[in-house]
Design a protein around this motif. Structure first.
Motif: not given
Length: 339
Positions: A27-29, A273-274, A277-278, A281
């Motif tokens: 999910e975090i690539s 998932e989101k 990602d946050w 970042d």
């Protein structure tokens, strides 16, 4: 009644934890990040073959219709549940009727493998040879890949057959090795994983769904890749069996409830998932990877809570028994058929 071997439960417990870790890292690539790609290469290099192998060890052909129906119930139920759940957090997935969505492929594949049990028990040597041929040469065909999980069922079929026929013997043999030999085997098992990482092979070779045509590779190369991936997976499976007795006892309950964890963890993965990602970042990749491990441990322990397991067993087994009883009502008995 045979005594339950808790080493298998411990191994399943570790594997389901790695499943959750792997999905969080994806999910975090994670495949594009150095440290994460190392972890994902090792995890995906053996965790599903090991799971299928252990499924083969514990597979039983008694009450086969009911066992098959249990997995069918889960597979059919999971499709709309995952579709609606995913739609809450992101764009709804493209779901085809004949293509099980995401992690539900394993449920459909289990149906195929369970249906093969009578043949495996009746013709063990033939089925062993046939399963290896199917697993290695299955990539020649490109018609059935994700459809009804046939592609993956073919790729991972040898592990199920080997587990069924020789799993317990391999467990006892590997567990009795000296510590020195276990360490040596562990070191050897790392070699193919290191090769996969250093050569950055396409991760979809580990997924087992795609045929050789998808990779735009000739048959000899595709066969060679499948043999290498299988050899690496088998080596890691033996290492897992060898050390399974030393795994912490806390994994026993996790392993016994691994199916419930497998079914439910995907809902949490889609929900976080989101936020992940946050977080990535906002901080470094290393810290995010550490967070994935912590979160995986929390998710695994949470979903190992007995009410989840009991509820899913009650639902699937109850519905399976209902269907089999209805079928029995319309199936004439042998004595009736003779009259």
């Amino acid at each position: 009644m045979s005594k339950r071997d808790y080493r298998l439960d411990k191994a399943k417990g570790l594997l389901i934890f790695l499943v959750v870790v792997g999905h969080l890292l994806e999910e975090i690539s994670g495949w594009s990040m150095g440290y994460s790609r190392v972890l994902l290469t090792v995890i995906y290099g053996f965790h599903m073959p090991a799971f299928v192998f252990l499924a083969g060890i514990t597979a039983k052909s008694n009450r086969l219709a009911e066992r098959v129906l249990v997995f069918l119930v889960f597979a059919v139920t999971a499709q709309p549940v995952y579709y609606w759940w995913t739609e809450l957090f992101q764009k709804p997935p493209d779901i085809e009727f004949d293509e099980p969505y995401w992690i539900t492929w394993f449920l459909v594949a289990m149906v195929w493998w369970l249906l093969s049990l009578p043949l495996i028990e009746r013709f063990p040597r033939f089925m062993l040879a046939a399963s290896i041929a199917i697993g290695v040469l299955g990539g020649v065909q490109s018609i059935f890949e994700y459809q009804l999980s046939i592609g993956r069922a073919m790729t991972f079929f040898p592990y199920f057959v080997i587990g069924k026929l020789y799993g317990k013997q391999l467990l006892e043999w590997s567990a009795q090795l000296s510590v020195t030999k276990k360490l040596g085997m562990s070191a050897l098992a790392v070699v193919p994983m290191a090769m996969f990482f250093l050569h950055d092979i396409d991760r979809r070779w580990f997924y087992g769904a795609r045929g050789f045509e998808f990779f735009d590779e000739a048959i000899p190369y595709g066969v060679g890749m499948r043999v290498l991936v299988a050899a690496g997976a088998i080596a890691m499976v033996i290492v897992l069996l060898a050390w399974s007795g030393l795994l912490p006892n806390s994994l026993i309950l996790v392993g016994q409830r691994s199916l419930a964890i497998y079914l439910l963890h995907g809902l949490i993965i889609r929900a976080v998932e989101k936020p992940l990602d946050w977080f990535l970042d906002s901080t470094s990749g290393s810290i995010t990877i550490l967070l994935c491990f912590v979160l995986a441990a929390v998710v695994t322990l949470l979903l190992a809570w007995s009410p989840f397991d009991r509820a899913l067993r009650w639902y699937s087994s109850g519905l399976a028994r209902f269907v089999t009883s209805r079928i029995a009502l319309f199936t004439p008995s042998r004595s009736t058929a003779r009259h």
